[in-house]
Enzyme design. Structure first.
Site, PDB file in Angstrom:
ATOM      1  N   ASP A 137      -3.659  -6.439  -1.209  1.00 11.20           N
ATOM      2  CA  ASP A 137      -3.747  -7.844  -0.766  1.00 11.20           C
ATOM      3  C   ASP A 137      -4.971  -8.148   0.090  1.00 11.20           C
ATOM      4  O   ASP A 137      -5.152  -9.288   0.535  1.00 11.20           O
ATOM      5  CB  ASP A 137      -2.452  -8.228  -0.014  1.00 11.20           C
ATOM      6  CG  ASP A 137      -2.153  -7.316   1.176  1.00 11.20           C
ATOM      7  OD1 ASP A 137      -0.957  -7.094   1.469  1.00 11.20           O
ATOM      8  OD2 ASP A 137      -3.103  -6.812   1.820  1.00 11.20           O
ATOM      9  N   HIS A 195      -4.626   1.877  -4.085  1.00 12.77           N
ATOM     10  CA  HIS A 195      -4.109   1.263  -5.307  1.00 12.77           C
ATOM     11  C   HIS A 195      -4.911   0.056  -5.757  1.00 12.77           C
ATOM     12  O   HIS A 195      -4.414  -0.761  -6.528  1.00 12.77           O
ATOM     13  CB  HIS A 195      -2.629   0.881  -5.111  1.00 12.77           C
ATOM     14  CG  HIS A 195      -1.754   2.072  -4.920  1.00 12.77           C
ATOM     15  ND1 HIS A 195      -0.477   1.981  -4.401  1.00 12.77           N
ATOM     16  CD2 HIS A 195      -1.964   3.390  -5.158  1.00 12.77           C
ATOM     17  CE1 HIS A 195       0.066   3.203  -4.351  1.00 12.77           C
ATOM     18  NE2 HIS A 195      -0.824   4.077  -4.795  1.00 12.77           N
TER      19      HIS A 195
HETATM   20  C1  BV8 Z   1      -0.539   9.033 -10.615  1.00 12.68           C
HETATM   21  C2  BV8 Z   1      -0.529  -1.281  -7.628  1.00 12.68           C
HETATM   22  C3  BV8 Z   1      -1.669  10.870 -11.542  1.00 12.68           C
HETATM   23  C4  BV8 Z   1      -0.105  -2.223  -8.694  1.00 12.68           C
HETATM   24  C5  BV8 Z   1       1.185   0.453  -7.374  1.00 12.68           C
HETATM   25  C6  BV8 Z   1       5.044  10.008 -14.803  1.00 12.68           C
HETATM   26  C7  BV8 Z   1       3.742   9.851 -15.276  1.00 12.68           C
HETATM   27  C8  BV8 Z   1       2.666   9.592 -14.428  1.00 12.68           C
HETATM   28  C9  BV8 Z   1       2.896   9.494 -13.067  1.00 12.68           C
HETATM   29  C10 BV8 Z   1       4.202   9.617 -12.619  1.00 12.68           C
HETATM   30  C11 BV8 Z   1       5.267   9.889 -13.438  1.00 12.68           C
HETATM   31  N1  BV8 Z   1       6.406   9.966 -12.688  1.00 12.68           N
HETATM   32  C12 BV8 Z   1       6.082   9.754 -11.404  1.00 12.68           C
HETATM   33  C13 BV8 Z   1       4.759   9.553 -11.347  1.00 12.68           C
HETATM   34  C14 BV8 Z   1       3.992   9.273 -10.199  1.00 12.68           C
HETATM   35  C15 BV8 Z   1       3.975   7.764 -10.029  1.00 12.68           C
HETATM   36  C16 BV8 Z   1       5.085   7.458  -9.043  1.00 12.68           C
HETATM   37  O1  BV8 Z   1       4.959   7.807  -7.893  1.00 12.68           O
HETATM   38  N2  BV8 Z   1       6.183   6.855  -9.514  1.00 12.68           N
HETATM   39  C17 BV8 Z   1       7.272   6.604  -8.581  1.00 12.68           C
HETATM   40  C18 BV8 Z   1       7.804   5.186  -8.741  1.00 12.68           C
HETATM   41  C19 BV8 Z   1       8.336   7.669  -8.825  1.00 12.68           C
HETATM   42  N3  BV8 Z   1       2.672   7.484  -9.466  1.00 12.68           N
HETATM   43  C20 BV8 Z   1       1.666   7.113 -10.259  1.00 12.68           C
HETATM   44  O2  BV8 Z   1       1.756   6.879 -11.454  1.00 12.68           O
HETATM   45  C21 BV8 Z   1       0.328   7.055  -9.555  1.00 12.68           C
HETATM   46  N4  BV8 Z   1      -0.668   7.732 -10.334  1.00 12.68           N
HETATM   47  O3  BV8 Z   1       0.415   9.711 -10.309  1.00 12.68           O
HETATM   48  O4  BV8 Z   1      -1.644   9.503 -11.305  1.00 12.68           O
HETATM   49  C22 BV8 Z   1      -1.189  11.055 -12.944  1.00 12.68           C
HETATM   50  C23 BV8 Z   1      -1.806  10.319 -13.938  1.00 12.68           C
HETATM   51  C24 BV8 Z   1      -1.378  10.532 -15.254  1.00 12.68           C
HETATM   52  C25 BV8 Z   1      -0.339  11.428 -15.512  1.00 12.68           C
HETATM   53  C26 BV8 Z   1       0.275  12.132 -14.465  1.00 12.68           C
HETATM   54  C27 BV8 Z   1      -0.144  11.942 -13.186  1.00 12.68           C
HETATM   55  C28 BV8 Z   1      -0.120   5.609  -9.386  1.00 12.68           C
HETATM   56  C29 BV8 Z   1       0.828   4.920  -8.427  1.00 12.68           C
HETATM   57  C30 BV8 Z   1       0.267   3.529  -8.071  1.00 12.68           C
HETATM   58  C31 BV8 Z   1       1.109   2.467  -8.716  1.00 12.68           C
HETATM   59  N5  BV8 Z   1       0.616   1.176  -8.280  1.00 12.68           N
HETATM   60  N6  BV8 Z   1       0.670  -0.726  -6.996  1.00 12.68           N
HETATM   61  C32 BV8 Z   1       0.565  -3.428  -8.107  1.00 12.68           C
HETATM   62  O5  BV8 Z   1       0.722  -3.528  -6.872  1.00 12.68           O
HETATM   63  O6  BV8 Z   1       0.934  -4.291  -8.922  1.00 12.68           O
HETATM   64  S1  BV8 Z   1       2.580   1.026  -6.602  1.00 12.68           S
HETATM   65  C33 BV8 Z   1       3.298  -0.088  -5.573  1.00 12.68           C
HETATM   66  O7  BV8 Z   1       4.254   0.696  -4.801  1.00 12.68           O
HETATM   67  C34 BV8 Z   1       2.424  -0.725  -4.504  1.00 12.68           C
HETATM   68  O8  BV8 Z   1       1.128  -0.204  -4.405  1.00 12.68           O
HETATM   69  C35 BV8 Z   1       3.192  -0.396  -3.225  1.00 12.68           C
HETATM   70  O9  BV8 Z   1       2.424  -0.431  -2.114  1.00 12.68           O
HETATM   71  C36 BV8 Z   1       3.633   0.948  -3.566  1.00 12.68           C
HETATM   72  C37 BV8 Z   1       4.584   1.633  -2.676  1.00 12.68           C
HETATM   73  O10 BV8 Z   1       5.597   0.743  -2.327  1.00 12.68           O
HETATM   74  P1  BV8 Z   1       5.680   0.338  -0.770  1.00 12.68           P
HETATM   75  O11 BV8 Z   1       4.339  -0.115  -0.336  1.00 12.68           O
HETATM   76  O12 BV8 Z   1       6.295   1.463  -0.029  1.00 12.68           O
HETATM   77  O13 BV8 Z   1       6.593  -0.931  -0.841  1.00 12.68           O
HETATM   78  P2  BV8 Z   1       8.200  -0.972  -0.939  1.00 12.68           P
HETATM   79  O14 BV8 Z   1       8.583  -2.366  -1.304  1.00 12.68           O
HETATM   80  O15 BV8 Z   1       8.676   0.186  -1.771  1.00 12.68           O
HETATM   81  O16 BV8 Z   1       8.694  -0.682   0.552  1.00 12.68           O
HETATM   82  C38 BV8 Z   1       8.409  -1.643   1.561  1.00 12.68           C
HETATM   83  C39 BV8 Z   1       8.858  -1.014   2.869  1.00 12.68           C
HETATM   84  O17 BV8 Z   1       8.540  -1.941   3.916  1.00 12.68           O
HETATM   85  C40 BV8 Z   1      10.370  -0.787   2.949  1.00 12.68           C
HETATM   86  O18 BV8 Z   1      10.594   0.510   3.474  1.00 12.68           O
HETATM   87  C41 BV8 Z   1      10.856  -1.859   3.937  1.00 12.68           C
HETATM   88  O19 BV8 Z   1      11.932  -1.393   4.722  1.00 12.68           O
HETATM   89  C42 BV8 Z   1       9.631  -2.042   4.784  1.00 12.68           C
HETATM   90  N7  BV8 Z   1       9.513  -3.350   5.444  1.00 12.68           N
HETATM   91  C43 BV8 Z   1      10.013  -4.551   5.060  1.00 12.68           C
HETATM   92  N8  BV8 Z   1       9.646  -5.503   5.967  1.00 12.68           N
HETATM   93  C44 BV8 Z   1       8.893  -4.870   6.914  1.00 12.68           C
HETATM   94  C45 BV8 Z   1       8.800  -3.513   6.582  1.00 12.68           C
HETATM   95  N9  BV8 Z   1       8.114  -2.613   7.321  1.00 12.68           N
HETATM   96  C46 BV8 Z   1       7.517  -3.076   8.445  1.00 12.68           C
HETATM   97  N10 BV8 Z   1       7.556  -4.373   8.824  1.00 12.68           N
HETATM   98  C47 BV8 Z   1       8.229  -5.284   8.092  1.00 12.68           C
HETATM   99  N11 BV8 Z   1       8.265  -6.588   8.492  1.00 12.68           N
END
Ligand code: BV8
Ligand code: ZN
Length: 247
Positions: free
Chosen positions: A102, A117
């Site tokens: 953002d 990201h």
């Molecule tokens: C990779 C951009 C190497 C886009 C995002 C199978 C094949 C390939 C890879 C994988 C696979 N299985 C798993 C993986 C790895 C995968 C992964 O991790 N999957 C997860 C879901 C299991 N990762 C990838 O694919 C990564 N690349 O591994 O490459 C590779 C390559 C090929 C083959 C093998 C390996 C790429 C990951 C990047 C994905 N892109 N975003 C877009 O935004 O549209 S991810 C997305 O999630 C965002 O970037 C976000 O930031 C990120 C993490 O989420 P959070 O930021 O933590 O947000 P969330 O909502 O989850 O949590 C918010 C938190 O805030 C909560 O805890 C809440 O309580 C808290 N909160 C709420 N209010 C407040 C607060 N905190 C403080 N104050 C407040 N007021």
């Protein structure tokens, strides 16, 4: 608010890392991914945030990103972003490692921002990689085409299954290894490899503090969790840091 252990660390901090996720921007009005109002409630990540999804249905994926780009043009950095920028006046080296796309850390004035990201301000052509800014796009006209070669234009963000930008990743790892204090802020810690950073930094000797209204997948692996909203907690942390540094 700050534990004795946290306070004791502050005077010796040379390198501070702030690792941020979507929760950091929640108080700016940018919805998170996995909370009850999270955007993933309506869509599944695989359905939208992947190259295959984009090639299968470019206009659906663009509709989602165009909506998020419009949201970003109407939001401001919140006191949490400003507090992190302020920390740069307190310590010799402050790195912000963000999963967010953002641009709010840069707008808040943080100088060292590592975007793991990508950034929603940037786009590029999937064929000739011609960079295209948001200003050059009509966000209401479906999936835009490259003026140079006619290829599909995509947002410059890292989708699931895509590698993180190597320079941002390398700089982040290096900063985590040097950090004396590591703040994990507003992330659920479920996306890899970003979620490995707190453990890497702690293993290298940093004191790791999580700031989140609830416990997360990282909570068992940090030194302490401060439960609360980052926009409220971080300004208070900066105020207390200033007191500790004046002693
Ligand atoms: C990779 C951009 C190497 C886009 C995002 C199978 C094949 C390939 C890879 C994988 C696979 N299985 C798993 C993986 C790895 C995968 C992964 O991790 N999957 C997860 C879901 C299991 N990762 C990838 O694919 C990564 N690349 O591994 O490459 C590779 C390559 C090929 C083959 C093998 C390996 C790429 C990951 C990047 C994905 N892109 N975003 C877009 O935004 O549209 S991810 C997305 O999630 C965002 O970037 C976000 O930031 C990120 C993490 O989420 P959070 O930021 O933590 O947000 P969330 O909502 O989850 O949590 C918010 C938190 O805030 C909560 O805890 C809440 O309580 C808290 N909160 C709420 N209010 C407040 C607060 N905190 C403080 N104050 C407040 N007021
Ligand atoms: Zn092109």
């Amino acid at each position: 608010m700050l534990s004795d252990a946290f306070r004791a660390r502050i005077p010796g901090v040379r390198c501070l890392v702030a690792f941020t996720g979507a929760g950091m921007s929640a108080e700016s009005g940018v919805s998170t991914f996995r909370g009850e109002d999270g955007i993933w409630q309506k869509f599944k990540p695989e359905e939208l945030a992947s190259f295959d999804a984009f090639i299968r249905n470019p206009s659906l994926v663009w509709e989602w990103y165009a909506h998020r780009k419009k949201v970003l043009s109407s939001v401001e950095p919140n006191p949490g972003h400003l507090a992190l920028a302020n920390m740069e006046t307190l310590f010799p080296e402050v790195h912000v490692i963000t999963q967010n796309i953002d641009n709010l850390h840069r707008r808040a004035g943080s100088q060292r921002v590592h975007e793991l990201h990508g950034n929603l301000q940037r786009n590029y052509c999937i064929d000739c990689r011609n960079p295209v800014s948001n200003e050059g796009l009509d966000l209401d006209a479906g999936a835009p085409r490259c003026r140079q070669c006619g290829g599909l234009i995509r947002p410059d963000v890292i989708w699931f299954g895509e590698l993180l930008p190597l320079d941002a990743w390398d700089r982040s790892i290096e900063a985590c290894r040097r950090a004396d204090l590591f703040l994990s802020i507003g992330t659920s810690g479920v996306v890899y490899p970003a979620a490995t950073l707190p453990g890497i930094s702690r293993g290298a000797g940093a004191y790791v503090v999580e700031i989140n209204p609830e416990y997360t997948a990282l909570s068992d692996f940090v030194d302490e969790t401060i439960l609360g909203k980052s926009g409220e907690i971080l300004p208070e942390v900066v105020r207390l840091m200033k007191i500790e540094l004046r002693k």
